[in-house]
Structures are given as structure tokens and as C-alpha cells.
Design a protein around this motif. Structure first.
Motif, PDB file in Angstrom:
ATOM      1  N   ALA A 144     -19.919  88.299  56.116  1.00 12.16           N
ATOM      2  CA  ALA A 144     -19.296  89.072  55.039  1.00 12.16           C
ATOM      3  C   ALA A 144     -17.862  88.606  54.792  1.00 12.16           C
ATOM      4  O   ALA A 144     -17.428  88.449  53.651  1.00 12.16           O
ATOM      5  N   VAL A 145     -17.134  88.370  55.885  1.00 14.07           N
ATOM      6  CA  VAL A 145     -15.751  87.890  55.741  1.00 14.07           C
ATOM      7  C   VAL A 145     -15.747  86.524  55.079  1.00 14.07           C
ATOM      8  O   VAL A 145     -14.968  86.259  54.149  1.00 14.07           O
ATOM      9  N   GLU A 146     -16.641  85.663  55.507  1.00 18.13           N
ATOM     10  CA  GLU A 146     -16.677  84.307  54.943  1.00 18.13           C
ATOM     11  C   GLU A 146     -17.056  84.318  53.462  1.00 18.13           C
ATOM     12  O   GLU A 146     -16.533  83.532  52.678  1.00 18.13           O
ATOM     13  N   GLU A 147     -17.954  85.241  53.112  1.00 16.67           N
ATOM     14  CA  GLU A 147     -18.331  85.341  51.693  1.00 16.67           C
ATOM     15  C   GLU A 147     -17.119  85.722  50.859  1.00 16.67           C
ATOM     16  O   GLU A 147     -16.884  85.181  49.776  1.00 16.67           O
ATOM     17  N   HIS A 148     -16.329  86.660  51.415  1.00 13.37           N
ATOM     18  CA  HIS A 148     -15.140  87.083  50.665  1.00 13.37           C
ATOM     19  C   HIS A 148     -14.125  85.933  50.566  1.00 13.37           C
ATOM     20  O   HIS A 148     -13.581  85.675  49.499  1.00 13.37           O
ATOM     21  N   LEU A 149     -13.928  85.240  51.686  1.00 16.95           N
ATOM     22  CA  LEU A 149     -12.959  84.141  51.673  1.00 16.95           C
ATOM     23  C   LEU A 149     -13.412  83.029  50.715  1.00 16.95           C
ATOM     24  O   LEU A 149     -12.591  82.361  50.084  1.00 16.95           O
ATOM     25  N   ALA A 150     -14.745  82.880  50.592  1.00 19.52           N
ATOM     26  CA  ALA A 150     -15.286  81.844  49.721  1.00 19.52           C
ATOM     27  C   ALA A 150     -14.972  82.123  48.250  1.00 19.52           C
ATOM     28  O   ALA A 150     -15.037  81.217  47.408  1.00 19.52           O
ATOM     29  N   THR A 151     -14.636  83.358  47.937  1.00 25.41           N
ATOM     30  CA  THR A 151     -14.277  83.673  46.545  1.00 25.41           C
ATOM     31  C   THR A 151     -12.890  83.130  46.205  1.00 25.41           C
ATOM     32  O   THR A 151     -12.454  83.166  45.072  1.00 25.41           O
TER      33      THR A 151
END
Lengths: 206, 225
Positions: free
Chosen positions: A27-34
Motif C-alpha cells: 500500500a505504501v509503495e502504491e502511494h509512493l508510485a503516484t
């Protein structure tokens, strides 16, 4: 986790430290990927800070060394208060190149010249050592009390002057010794800031 | 890396509560207590101004703030412990002598680094020349035989010193927490940290985050972001 909701500070630390569960990490990585600039900056800052702490190899000096440095301030203030307006001229009392060796003076080799200056209650012993490199000399000095302890002569400022220009500065060590190394042959003045006043040695020709 | 003593402020704590000590020791102790109460990282220009105004505590704070940096640079340049003691003392003396003429006081850390580094190289080179001429083995494998420490290394040391100083301004629990997690060679488990600090292991994570926030606030007040 929504793209619009920033990752908390705590969670970012957990992420960096590998303490998140797999779903939370994703979830954190998905957010950072934005490309969220706020979380990117936050993550970078925490990462830098932790890296600085984890690689820190700074060493504390021994406590007595720190205490001695703390004590320098009052020592110097006392000294400057007592001696601020006293300028003393040191007088040459012995030169190994022009005098017979008086009793008690150590015999020097041919390449060492010894000068002894006196100002009130202190002697300043200077030894000029010729070096292998032509035109270059070491000046080794020691401030010696005529009577009493040498304690007051430790860690005092010493300046090497060429005309009005300061070309070197150092401090006496615990037993009043100081040194200027690999000095060019010329005529110098040496100024010592001692508790008793500022002692000037003029026109020392090397 | 810190020793396993566990508390980054340990060096100061040994002086806490000592009465009737010599002046320097009392200042050393007092500076530390005041620093903790205020939780403020004094700017160098403010400390220098206080020193010049006759405030001995200002000098004590300066010495404490930069003690590790000066000493560590000397060791990194290859000085022995005894040489590093003398270099530390001499750098402090030079600083004291030049306090009223220092320009760009915001770069005091850099100035101290350069001064300590130059002084250390001189001392180390002199000793090595003597050893060499006396026929002793010259350690060519030593990475600090000559030259200077890389610029990047100097910058890192200065930043680490600033962070360590900032950590020392934090409340005791935070200092311990940060030390246990980030300054020990082997960080303690949350279980052990909880036991030492008297908090449930589940509270270690949130407390750690709050401590780092406080650290950021201390650093941020002085422009270290």
C-alpha cells in the motif's frame, strides 16, 4: 490506501525499517508510485537521517580533555584582564654563536643555535635548528619560569611575526614548549601572550 | 557507533548532580542541564556572541557541541589518542583566540573541521617522517598516509555531529529510544526497548515516530531540514 491520503510519518519509518506487513508495504509503495512529492520528501529525509545515525562513528574525547577545554575560557579571561596593558620587551642574555658557553647551558651541535631571552620572571629559550633543505630552519622554544611552577606558562599563545605580518601562530604545551617548523631564514619577531603581559622578542635573525 | 552503554547522553550524565566541582566541570554539567530544559539548539553566532559578552557557559556549549567533531577528525586523520587530545585542546584555543575575528559564524563547523584537519595532518605527518627516518615500517596501506579527508566525508561528519548534538537536546526517553534504535551497532529489539523504557513493546513504534518528529523540530529550528 488512497492516492490523496499521505502516508503517516510513523508508517514511513516502518517502511524504511522493513517493519510493515506485506499488504501494508504494498500500500505504501502504491502511494509512493503516484509520485506524491510530500511523501517522497518525507521518506528521503527520514532515510538520510537514519543513514547518518547508523553510520555515525564520532568519538567523544575523554572527559578530562573536555573539562580542560571548558576551563580555557576563564583562564584566558584572567590572563587578558591581568596583562592587557603590559607590553614587555625580552632581553637577549645568551647567544651560542657569540658567547662563551656559560655554566649549566647544554652543549649544542654545530647546526643548532641557542638564544636565551629574559623578561621579568621568565626565560625564553630558543633553539634554531638548520634543516637539510637549505634556507629552512626549525625554531624550538620553551618558556621557563625563573622560580616557581611552569603551570602558568602552559597553553599560552605564541606568534611569529615578520615585520607587522603574523606568519605563524601556536601555543605552548603543558611544559611551556612551542615550535615553528620549517621556517624560512629571515628576521622575525616572536610575541608571547603570557599571564604577566605580552612579551616581545624582537629581531631574531635566523 | 556508540558503545553499548545505551545512552547517548551518558557522557554528560556522569556529571549530573555533582556539587562543589571545579569550575569547568560545573559549567560542563550546567550547560547540559540547561540545554535539555530548553530543547533549543543554539545557533553558533548566538553562542559566539555570548562568549564575547563574557558568558562562560556559551563557551562550554561551543566546546560540547563540537567536541566529537574535532576529536573524531583528528583520529580519522591518523592521530593517536594522545595526539588527538592535544589537537583538540589546540583547536579550542585557536577558536577562543579568534572568536572576535571570526567571519561567517554560520560556517563555524566547517571552519573547525578545516582547522582540526590541517592541524592533524601536520602532527601525523611529522610523526611519520620521524618514524620513517628512524627506520620504522611505513604503513603504506594506511588510507590516511597523506592528503586530506574527502570533502564528502567532511560534510558527513559535520552533519552527523549536528544530529548527535540535536539528539542530546531531546528528553531522556527520546534520547534513549533513538540511541537504542539507531546508534547501537546491534539495535535492540522492541521487546527490550520496551522493557528498558518501561513501555509496552507495542508503544515503541509510535514513541519512536514522536521522538524523530521532535528531533526534526530541533534540527529544523536551526535550518537543518
Amino acid at each position: 490506501m488512497s492516492d490523496s491520503v499521505h502516508v503517516s510519518f510513523e508508517r514511513l519509518i516502518d517502511y524504511l525499517e522493513g517493519k510493515l506487513s506485506e499488504p501494508d508495504r504494498r500500500a505504501v509503495e502504491e502511494h509512493l508510485a503516484t509520485g506524491c512529492p510530500a511523501c517522497d520528501a518525507e521518506l528521503a529525509w527520514i532515510g538520510r537521517l537514519i543513514a547518518l545515525m547508523r553510520t555515525d562513528e564520532l568519538v567523544d574525547p575523554p572527559k578530562e580533555v573536555i573539562e580542560r577545554a571548558c576551563a580555557l575560557y576563564s583562564k584566558m579571561r584572567q590572563q587578558s584582564g591581568a596583562s592587557a596593558h603590559r607590553e614587555l620587551e625580552a632581553v637577549l642574555v645568551y647567544d651560542s654563536h657569540s658567547s662563551l658557553q656559560p655554566a649549566g647551558v647544554r652543549t649544542m651541535g654545530g647546526e643548532v643555535r641557542q638564544l636565551l631571552y629574559r623578561a621579568e620572571d621568565v626565560d625564553i629559550d630558543l633553539q634554531m635548528r638548520e634543516l637539510e633543505r637549505p634556507g629552512s630552519i626549525d625554531i624550538l622554544g620553551q618558556v621557563l619560569p625563573l622560580a616557581g611552577e611552569a603551570g602558568d606558562l602552559a597553553f599560552q599563545s605564541v606568534r611569529l611575526m615578520r615585520g607587522d605580518e603574523e606568519v605563524g601562530s601556536t601555543f605552548t604545551n603543558a611544559i611551556g614548549e612551542f615550535a615553528f617548523e620549517e621556517v624560512e631564514e629571515a628576521t622575525y619577531g616572536i610575541g608571547l601572550r603570557l599571564k604577566m603581559g605580552h612579551v616581545n622578542i624582537r629581531d631574531v635573525s635566523l | 557507533m556508540s558503545s553499548d552503554s545505551g545512552d547517548i547522553g551518558h557522557a554528560f550524565d556522569v556529571y549530573g548532580g555533582i556539587a562543589q566541582e571545579p569550575s569547568s566541570r560545573a559549567i560542563y554539567s550546567d550547560v547540559q542541564r540547561r540545554g535539555r530544559r530548553q530543547h533549543v539548539l543554539s545557533a553558533d553566532d548566538e553562542l559566539i556572541r555570548r562568549c564575547l559578552a563574557g558568558d562562560e557557559r556559551g563557551w562550554g556549549e561551543l566546546v560540547l557541541k563540537y567536541r566529537r567533531l574535532i576529536y573524531s577528525v583528528a583520529l580519522k586523520c591518523g592521530a593517536t589518542c594522545s595526539e588527538a587530545d592535544d589537537i583538540f585542546q589546540t583547536v579550542c584555543l585557536v577558536l577562543l583566540e579568534k572568536l572576535d575575528t571570526l567571519r561567517e559564524t554560520s560556517k563555524l563547523g566547517t571552519w573547525l573541521l578545516t582547522t582540526a584537519s590541517r592541524m592533524s595532518w601536520t602532527v601525523v605527518e611529522k610523526r611519520r617522517r620521524k618514524e620513517n627516518s628512524a627506520g620504522a615500517a611505513y604503513e603504506m596501506t594506511d588510507p590516511v598516509v597523506s592528503g586530506s579527508l574527502p570533502e564528502q566525508e567532511l560534510v558527513r561528519l559535520e552533519m552527523q555531529n549536528t544530529v548527535r548534538w540535536a539528539v542530546e537536546q531531546l528528553p531522556r526517553r527520546c534520547r534513549s529510544m533513538i540511541t537504542y534504535l539507531f546508534y547501537l551497532e546491534k539495535p535492540l529489539s522492541y521487546q527490550e526497548i520496551g522493557r528498558r523504557l518501561g513501555i509496552p513493546p507495542g508503544s515503541v513504534g509510535p514513541t519512536r515516530a514522536r521522538c524523530l518528529e521532535k528531533l526534526r523540530a530541533v534540527l529544523g529550528r536551526r535550518g537543518y531540514r
